[in-house]
Design an enzyme around this catalytic site. Structure first.
Site, PDB file in Angstrom:
ATOM      1  CE  LYS A 130      -4.555   0.569   0.218  1.00  0.00           C
ATOM      2  NZ  LYS A 130      -5.569  -0.438  -0.147  1.00  0.00           N
TER       3      LYS A 130
HETATM    4  N1  GLU Z   1      -7.257  -0.026  -3.127  1.00  0.00           N
HETATM    5  C1  GLU Z   1      -8.036  -1.166  -3.482  1.00  0.00           C
HETATM    6  C2  GLU Z   1      -8.129  -2.141  -2.331  1.00  0.00           C
HETATM    7  O1  GLU Z   1      -7.994  -1.758  -1.197  1.00  0.00           O
HETATM    8  C3  GLU Z   1      -7.571  -1.804  -4.791  1.00  0.00           C
HETATM    9  C4  GLU Z   1      -6.161  -2.320  -4.803  1.00  0.00           C
HETATM   10  C5  GLU Z   1      -5.707  -2.770  -6.183  1.00  0.00           C
HETATM   11  O2  GLU Z   1      -6.520  -2.816  -7.076  1.00  0.00           O
HETATM   12  O3  GLU Z   1      -4.522  -3.053  -6.306  1.00  0.00           O
HETATM   13  O4  GLU Z   1      -8.418  -3.290  -2.505  1.00  0.00           O
END
Ligand code: GLU
Length: 440
Positions: A130
């Site tokens: 993240k």
């Molecule tokens: N931010 C989204 C999540 O928390 C998508 C992450 C992604 O598609 O890599 O799942």
């Protein structure tokens, strides 16, 4: 944010009691500590090897960057950003980038760890990561947002790449931000590298269906959960906290599919009408006024009050720590589908369980987004693109399969759905780690 609407911002209405450290109860809950508690619970149940448990508690790589941005008024501001990779045992790390004034390293750590489990639970070949930048997006001009995004991307370019770590949108970021990230990374490589980020506009290698994928997945998962109670979407009332890319899309699809959406809220406030809300009208208000609270078709409520409404299905799709030991006892919904990451604290989980509330956890319920991100990455690597129908049906198939696996595990082990999901996800990651062994 303006307050000239038919409701007062949540934070002012609540006038939260401050703790001794000057923080509110919610702010003082550390999401990383919550994520660790959830992992410990699964490790105990799995009788996980202590060495593997120790590995999984830690993040493999954490990058903090401080970078300058030229502001419109000619001044220079230094921003802080993060990219944290939790685990890559099953493949390159994957996860969004959050722009928020309240983000910090522990929030990003929690979100990265949750991505590891999420990817493993839906069985796609990714680890978890993240990113975050501490900023108030609403106060930035478009030019400032672009310069911030480009400089952040350049600062983290040493750890991202199409086969190492692939960012995506999260709170405060969108397809345009992903296009700037892709372009910046590509400029440093001297070639176009679409697969370095997902959630891009379709014009630059994005996938059909990615924008709505998280919200659409939430509706699929709700439909599956309702089957257990002999109900269909057309039989139930729904309350959705959050009206952005997750909550807003989910509310629209619920409405399209005949569920009665009786309450929704955004960062300003919420609205409730037991007869059902006109979701397309609320979308119009949001597009025109920046908030749904200007709509007159219901009673103004706060987003905290929304959580306690007497509805069949509650979808917390805003942010972390919304259902805590302070309000869990007052939740009346029969089913909770977690649209946001980490909306329920571990102590609230125990209270909900005692009350017999059926909860589908974030790592399963909102995995439609990362599933379609996976499809986007595959399409980019192959330079071969699919129709939206194909994307949606492949996502539905994988998500429903994952739901059934988790449900079976919950029944077999007699545990709640969060622990069941973790038993599957943590076990898959542990197996990969064990098989790979420890280098050197
Ligand atoms: N931010 C989204 C999540 O928390 C998508 C992450 C992604 O598609 O890599 O799942």
């Amino acid at each position: 944010m303006t307050t000239s609407t038919n409701t007062i911002p949540n934070r002012q209405l609540q006038s939260p009691k401050l703790l001794r450290n000057g923080k509110t109860h919610i702010e003082s809950i550390n999401p990383y500590q919550n994520a660790l508690q959830q992992l410990d619970l699964a490790a105990k149940h799995l009788e996980l090897d202590p060495g593997i448990h120790e590995i999984l508690k830690h993040h493999e790589r954490e990058l903090t960057v401080h970078f300058p941005v030229k502001m419109d008024d000619g001044s220079t501001k230094v921003f802080t950003g993060y990219r944290v990779q939790h685990n890559v045992a099953r493949g390159p790390s994957k996860g969004g980038v959050r722009y928020s004034a309240n983000t910090d390293i522990d929030e990003v750590r929690a979100l990265a760890m949750w991505m590891t489990w999420k990817c493993a639970i839906v069985n796609i070949p990714f680890g978890g990561a993240k990113g975050g930048v501490v900023c108030d997006v609403k106060s930035l001009s478009k030019g400032e947002l672009e310069r911030l995004t480009r400089r952040y991307t350049s600062s983290i370019s040493i750890v991202i790449g199409p086969d190492t770590d692939i960012p995506a949108p999260d709170m405060g970021t969108n397809a345009q931000v992903m296009a700037w990230m892709m372009d910046t990374y590509s400029m440093t490589q001297g070639r176009t590298v679409p697969a370095v980020v997902t959630g891009k506009p379709v014009a630059v290698g994005g996938s059909e269906g990615r924008n709505d994928a998280t919200g659409r997945g939430i509706v699929f998962v709700t439909r599956e959960a309702l089957k257990e109670f002999g109900k269909r979407l057309t039989d139930v009332t729904v309350a959705v906290q959050g009206f952005g890319n997750v909550g807003g899309v989910a509310a629209s699809i619920f409405h399209e599919m005949g569920a009665k959406v009786v309450a929704v809220s955004d960062a300003v406030g919420g609205i409730y009408n037991p007869e059902g809300l006109d979701i397309p009208k609320l979308q119009e208000c949001t597009n025109n006024d920046g908030t749904l609270t200007t709509h007159k078709g219901g009673k103004p409520i706060t987003s905290r009050e929304l959580l306690e409404l007497d509805v069949d299905v509650l979808v917390p799709a805003a942010t972390e720590n919304q259902i805590t030991d302070e309000n869990a006892d007052r939740i009346k919904a029969g089913i909770i589908i977690e649209g946001a990451n980490g909306p329920t604290t571990p102590s609230a989980d125990r209270i909900l369980q005692e009350k017999g509330i059926f909860l589908v956890p974030d790592v399963l319920a909102n995995a439609g987004g990362v599933l379609v991100s996976y499809f986007e990455w595959v399409q980019d690597l192959q330079f071969f693109f699919w129709q939206e129908e194909e994307v949606n049906s492949k996502m539905e198939a994988l998500l429903v399969h994952a739901y059934r696996e988790v449900r079976q595990m919950a029944k077999r082990e007699e545990v709640d759905m969060r622990l069941a999901a973790y038993l599957i996800g943590v076990k898959r990651v542990a197996e990969a780690s064990l098989m790979r062994g420890i280098y050197p």
